[in-house]
Write a protein that holds these residues in place. Structure first.
Motif, PDB file in Angstrom:
ATOM      1  N   ASN A  86       0.807  -1.241   0.060  1.00  0.00           N
ATOM      2  CA  ASN A  86      -0.037  -0.111  -0.128  1.00  0.00           C
ATOM      3  C   ASN A  86       0.735   1.407   0.050  1.00  0.00           C
ATOM      4  N   LEU A  87       2.117   1.026   0.316  1.00  0.00           N
ATOM      5  CA  LEU A  87       2.948   2.327   0.298  1.00  0.00           C
ATOM      6  C   LEU A  87       2.957   2.859  -1.002  1.00  0.00           C
TER       7      LEU A  87
ATOM      8  N   HIS B 241       1.233   3.431  -3.110  1.00  0.00           N
ATOM      9  CA  HIS B 241      -0.089   4.114  -3.321  1.00  0.00           C
ATOM     10  C   HIS B 241      -0.274   5.760  -2.625  1.00  0.00           C
ATOM     11  N   LYS B 242       0.436   5.329  -1.434  1.00  0.00           N
ATOM     12  CA  LYS B 242       0.355   6.614  -0.510  1.00  0.00           C
ATOM     13  C   LYS B 242       1.678   7.609  -0.468  1.00  0.00           C
ATOM     14  N   ILE B 243       2.732   6.954  -1.122  1.00  0.00           N
ATOM     15  CA  ILE B 243       4.024   7.618  -1.263  1.00  0.00           C
ATOM     16  C   ILE B 243       4.494   7.723  -2.515  1.00  0.00           C
ATOM     17  N   LYS B 244       4.193   8.998  -3.353  1.00  0.00           N
ATOM     18  CA  LYS B 244       4.221   9.171  -4.768  1.00  0.00           C
ATOM     19  C   LYS B 244       5.804   9.403  -5.072  1.00  0.00           C
TER      20      LYS B 244
ATOM     21  N   TYR C 255      10.977   9.350   1.949  1.00  0.00           N
ATOM     22  CA  TYR C 255      10.242   8.031   2.077  1.00  0.00           C
ATOM     23  C   TYR C 255      10.470   7.624   3.437  1.00  0.00           C
TER      24      TYR C 255
ATOM     25  N   HIS D 179       8.603   9.691   5.928  1.00  0.00           N
ATOM     26  CA  HIS D 179       7.149   9.927   5.506  1.00  0.00           C
ATOM     27  C   HIS D 179       6.353   9.301   6.497  1.00  0.00           C
TER      28      HIS D 179
ATOM     29  N   ALA E 125       3.423   7.900   6.357  1.00  0.00           N
ATOM     30  CA  ALA E 125       2.911   6.638   5.857  1.00  0.00           C
ATOM     31  C   ALA E 125       4.011   5.486   5.992  1.00  0.00           C
ATOM     32  N   HIS E 126       5.192   5.634   5.861  1.00  0.00           N
ATOM     33  CA  HIS E 126       6.260   4.698   5.962  1.00  0.00           C
ATOM     34  C   HIS E 126       6.332   4.570   7.695  1.00  0.00           C
TER      35      HIS E 126
END
Length: 126
Positions: free
Chosen positions: A54-55, A57-60, A97, A100, A102-103
């Motif tokens: 899923n990362l 899609h969350k971290i461009k 990243y 981030h 999300a990470h």
């Protein structure tokens, strides 16, 4: 003399453009490998695999993502079974990243599994 100067300018410009294009084409791979304690619940492993996937899609900043499970017959994996490969364009993208939100949330999902973790980053060479 003017032709020589013009030719020199063209060669320098061409070299600069090619160097910039090559730098833009460079890819940084971030390889993460996990090994699990014997008897680790398959659902816990699946949760980690899904969260890692899923990362992307969350971290461009992630340019590519892939993963797989070891199937080497050589028995040299030192207990590492799951391999995840992320691609970045720069070290600064990779570094962003790592911090981030999300990470960081993904890292929290890891607790208490896995048993072993190895991370290797490298610039792609061909």
């Amino acid at each position: 003399m003017k032709k020589l100067l013009l030719l020199t300018f063209i060669l320098i410009s061409s070299y600069t453009v090619n160097a910039q294009q090559n730098k833009q084409k460079q890819l940084l791979r971030h390889v993460v490998m996990f090994g699990w304690k014997p008897g680790t619940d398959a659902a816990a492993i699946d949760k980690v695999v899904t969260a890692f996937g899923n990362l992307e899609h969350k971290i461009k900043l992630i340019k590519a993502y892939e993963w797989g499970i070891n199937n080497s017959p050589e028995n040299l994996n030192s207990g590492l079974t799951h391999c995840f490969v992320l691609t970045f364009r720069s070290e600064s993208d990779r570094d962003a990243y790592l911090i981030h939100p999300a990470h960081k949330a993904f890292v929290a999902v890891l607790s208490p599994a896995p048993d072993k973790v190895t991370v290797v980053d490298y610039w792609v060479k061909k």
